[in-house]
Design an enzyme around this catalytic site. Structure first.
Site, PDB file in Angstrom:
ATOM      1  N   GLY A   1      -1.854  -0.900  -3.900  1.00 24.59           N
ATOM      2  CA  GLY A   1      -2.951   0.022  -3.637  1.00 24.59           C
ATOM      3  C   GLY A   1      -2.432   1.421  -3.363  1.00 24.59           C
TER       4      GLY A   1
ATOM      5  CG  HIS B   1      -2.084   0.963   1.040  1.00 28.91           C
ATOM      6  ND1 HIS B   1      -3.256   0.601   0.400  1.00 28.91           N
ATOM      7  CD2 HIS B   1      -2.225   2.275   1.367  1.00 28.91           C
ATOM      8  CE1 HIS B   1      -4.071   1.639   0.359  1.00 28.91           C
ATOM      9  NE2 HIS B   1      -3.463   2.666   0.941  1.00 28.91           N
ATOM     10  CB  SER B   2       1.085   4.294   0.074  1.00 27.85           C
ATOM     11  OG  SER B   2       1.500   5.617  -0.204  1.00 27.85           O
ATOM     12  CG  MET B   3       7.431   3.586   0.629  1.00 25.88           C
ATOM     13  SD  MET B   3       8.346   4.161   2.077  1.00 25.88           S
ATOM     14  CE  MET B   3       8.003   2.811   3.236  1.00 25.88           C
TER      15      MET B   3
END
Length: 306
Positions: free
Chosen positions: A171, A143-145
């Site tokens: 995501g 998720h993200s990073m």
């Protein structure tokens, strides 16, 4: 905040048109954990085994694996986050999938350890720590990073001729070829970083009430952003021969669906993109819906249903 609309509200923007079928921090600091390792899947295709135990600080203390699991899902958290962001995933995904949250140093049970500042070192450590658990069918969610971390770890394994993940799921994550963003970890004050994270609904209300907790949260965020900004994208990188599934929040100001769609150029295999209700942290606000999608994707393609 675990509710969400039904699957019919999800936009599936796939390349192939294939139909799409939510904590409190641990007080244990600096702990190590053990997870059963599997040298081979059994006759029923299960991933767990009594062959040995893998120990790593990157795994949660007392990490349990369902006896009927057929696939391991390694989950990589966002900048400023922690493995506890995936705390509800195992019961929601069921016993056919073993959820393995990955914990970066300097938070929760690793609070006493120094945080990393270098992306390449992070991938090196993850590769060494997690590889013993990747001798069975597995997939990544980041998720993200965490999405970029998962991507680079998959790329490392492929370059070294090792078994890649069955799927790469990301995501709220911009494609690997894009810059890390306009938020500089070394130019913004603590107040500015906190305001930015708050605008994304990334800081719990409870943290905002206590200045010491807020300072710690901002410190972790700043160091994680330094890690992300230290990444050096490879030149002329070949697309991954791995199916890629991308989730984007319909109201995400950082990675809107049109930006997330750029992941299509980073796989030579099947690509699918999904728009889910919510913002950058849709895995909290619409986590039940997101997890139904994750389960559907993994079960449909890898027969993980029990």
């Amino acid at each position: 905040m675990n509710g969400g609309p039904g699957p019919a509200s999800v936009a599936d923007e796939s390349r192939t048109g294939h139909p799409a079928a939510d904590r409190a921090e641990s007080p244990v600091a600096g702990g190590r954990t053990a997870l059963p390792a599997a040298s081979a899947a059994g006759s029923a295709g299960r991933v767990n085994s009594d062959a040995g135990r893998v120990r790593s600080a990157y795994l949660l203390p007392r990490q349990a694996e369902p006896a009927t699991a057929r696939l391991r899902l390694f989950c990589f958290h966002h900048a400023g986050g922690a493995a506890s962001s995936f705390s509800g995933w195992q019961p929601r995904l069921g016993n056919a999938i073993s959820v393995v949250p990955v914990q970066l140093p300097g938070r929760e049970h690793r609070a006493r350890e120094p945080r990393l500042h270098d992306f390449a070192r992070l991938v090196d450590e993850l590769d060494e720590a997690l590889s013993p658990l990747m001798d069975v069918p597995y997939a990544f969610y980041g998720h993200s990073m965490g999405g970029i971390v998962a991507y680079e770890l998959a790329r490392r394994r492929i370059a070294q001729g090792r078994t890649p993940p069955r799927q790469l799921l990301v995501g709220a994550c911009a494609p690997p070829h894009t810059p890390p963003g306009d938020v500089s970890p070394d130019r913004l004050t603590d107040e500015e970083l906190a305001a930015w994270m708050t605008s994304l609904d990334g800081l719990p209300e409870l943290v905002l009430r206590y200045p010491e907790w807020l300072r710690l949260a901002v410190s972790v965020l700043r160091d994680d952003l330094r890690v992300a900004h230290s990444r050096v994208p490879g030149a002329d990188v070949e697309p991954l021969p791995v199916p890629v599934r991308v989730f984007a929040g319909s109201n995400d100001p950082l990675v809107p669906p049109r930006i997330a769609a750029g992941w299509a150029g980073h796989t030579s295999a099947d690509f699918r993109a999904f728009t889910v209700p919510g913002g950058h942290f849709f895995h909290r606000s619409a986590s039940a819906l997101a997890l139904r999608l994750v389960f559907s994707l993994l079960s449909a393609e890898h027969a993980v249903r029990s």
